[in-house]
Design a protein around this motif. Sequence first.
Motif, mmCIF file in Angstrom:
data_model
loop_
_atom_site.group_PDB
_atom_site.id
_atom_site.type_symbol
_atom_site.label_atom_id
_atom_site.label_comp_id
_atom_site.label_asym_id
_atom_site.label_seq_id
_atom_site.Cartn_x
_atom_site.Cartn_y
_atom_site.Cartn_z
ATOM 1 N N MET A 119 -22.202 -52.972 -30.679
ATOM 2 C CA MET A 119 -21.193 -51.939 -30.646
ATOM 3 C C MET A 119 -21.085 -51.336 -32.049
ATOM 4 O O MET A 119 -21.086 -52.055 -33.042
ATOM 5 N N SER A 120 -21.031 -50.042 -32.103
ATOM 6 C CA SER A 120 -20.979 -49.377 -33.395
ATOM 7 C C SER A 120 -19.612 -49.577 -34.035
ATOM 8 O O SER A 120 -18.633 -49.924 -33.401
ATOM 9 N N ASP A 121 -19.569 -49.317 -35.308
ATOM 10 C CA ASP A 121 -18.351 -49.492 -36.085
ATOM 11 C C ASP A 121 -17.242 -48.539 -35.620
ATOM 12 O O ASP A 121 -16.082 -48.916 -35.547
ATOM 13 N N VAL A 122 -17.570 -47.315 -35.271
ATOM 14 C CA VAL A 122 -16.610 -46.312 -34.800
ATOM 15 C C VAL A 122 -16.028 -46.732 -33.446
ATOM 16 O O VAL A 122 -14.819 -46.645 -33.221
ATOM 17 N N ALA A 123 -16.875 -47.198 -32.560
ATOM 18 C CA ALA A 123 -16.410 -47.627 -31.227
ATOM 19 C C ALA A 123 -15.513 -48.844 -31.341
ATOM 20 O O ALA A 123 -14.535 -48.992 -30.588
ATOM 21 N N GLN A 124 -15.817 -49.724 -32.279
ATOM 22 C CA GLN A 124 -15.004 -50.922 -32.463
ATOM 23 C C GLN A 124 -13.618 -50.543 -32.990
ATOM 24 O O GLN A 124 -12.607 -51.102 -32.576
ATOM 25 N N LYS A 125 -13.509 -49.565 -33.891
ATOM 26 C CA LYS A 125 -12.230 -49.113 -34.417
ATOM 27 C C LYS A 125 -11.390 -48.461 -33.311
ATOM 28 O O LYS A 125 -10.181 -48.669 -33.232
ATOM 29 N N LYS A 126 -12.043 -47.666 -32.472
ATOM 30 C CA LYS A 126 -11.335 -47.038 -31.346
ATOM 31 C C LYS A 126 -10.801 -48.101 -30.388
ATOM 32 O O LYS A 126 -9.686 -48.004 -29.875
ATOM 33 N N SER A 127 -11.598 -49.110 -30.155
ATOM 34 C CA SER A 127 -11.195 -50.183 -29.253
ATOM 35 C C SER A 127 -9.992 -50.939 -29.821
ATOM 36 O O SER A 127 -9.053 -51.259 -29.093
ATOM 37 N N ARG A 128 -10.018 -51.232 -31.102
ATOM 38 C CA ARG A 128 -8.885 -51.923 -31.748
ATOM 39 C C ARG A 128 -7.633 -51.056 -31.725
ATOM 40 O O ARG A 128 -6.527 -51.549 -31.473
ATOM 41 N N ARG A 129 -7.788 -49.773 -32.015
ATOM 42 C CA ARG A 129 -6.655 -48.849 -31.992
ATOM 43 C C ARG A 129 -6.030 -48.796 -30.592
ATOM 44 O O ARG A 129 -4.808 -48.820 -30.439
ATOM 45 N N SER A 130 -6.854 -48.730 -29.571
ATOM 46 C CA SER A 130 -6.359 -48.704 -28.185
ATOM 47 C C SER A 130 -5.624 -49.998 -27.854
ATOM 48 O O SER A 130 -4.561 -49.983 -27.221
ATOM 49 N N MET A 131 -6.162 -51.116 -28.297
ATOM 50 C CA MET A 131 -5.530 -52.410 -28.040
ATOM 51 C C MET A 131 -4.174 -52.503 -28.734
ATOM 52 O O MET A 131 -3.197 -52.982 -28.157
ATOM 53 N N ILE A 132 -4.085 -52.032 -29.969
ATOM 54 C CA ILE A 132 -2.824 -52.050 -30.724
ATOM 55 C C ILE A 132 -1.799 -51.140 -30.048
ATOM 56 O O ILE A 132 -0.613 -51.488 -29.940
ATOM 57 N N MET A 133 -2.215 -49.981 -29.564
ATOM 58 C CA MET A 133 -1.292 -49.062 -28.884
ATOM 59 C C MET A 133 -0.762 -49.668 -27.588
ATOM 60 O O MET A 133 0.423 -49.551 -27.269
ATOM 61 N N VAL A 134 -1.622 -50.340 -26.824
ATOM 62 C CA VAL A 134 -1.185 -50.988 -25.586
ATOM 63 C C VAL A 134 -0.197 -52.105 -25.884
ATOM 64 O O VAL A 134 0.848 -52.231 -25.247
#
Length: 186
Positions: A1-16
């Motif tokens: 998984m790319s670094d950008v996709a991993q940041k988006k995934s973490r951001r989504s998890m934090i928002m949820v």
Amino acid sequence: MSDVAQKKSRRSMIMVLGAFILPIVLAKLALTQNWLEYGVTNKGTLVENELTLQKLGLEESSLQQTWLVIYSLPAKCDAHCEQTLLSVNNSYIALGREMPRVKRVALSPNPLSNEQAKKLTDNSWTILSTPTLVQNILPESQVLLVDPLGNVILSHKPPEDDDAQAMFGKEILADMKKLLKYSRVG
């Protein structure tokens, strides 16, 4: 998984997580910091000690099995007292279709003038002489809301100034409507 996709995934998890945790934290703060008024829905003062018509010495059969709005008049019924009577009467009329479930009672420690008595009887008030038990238990003038079983539920103290009479009548009306709405008796 790319670094950008991993940041988006973490951001989504934090928002949820924030969407679920933030309301719980705010609710806890509201409770601990007393931001809200607790369970107060009535406008009058809840009568905490058991008080019944029998304890007040009001055992007339005409007062049984109906909701009562009892106004304990002061020793001398002046213009302020008459204004309170008018406010209670207007609250009664504003009940609309619930009016037959309610009876108005005026407890007078002294005889009323002929004009005052005529006004009250023309408006279908029940006028009773104040029993000595009422004078001992309720030394000051007030409006009591009584259920059909004879229990005094709420007490309203008439306002000192005539400007607050309209609000006083609205408070009695709000309490009576709520009591009648949730009541299955009377």
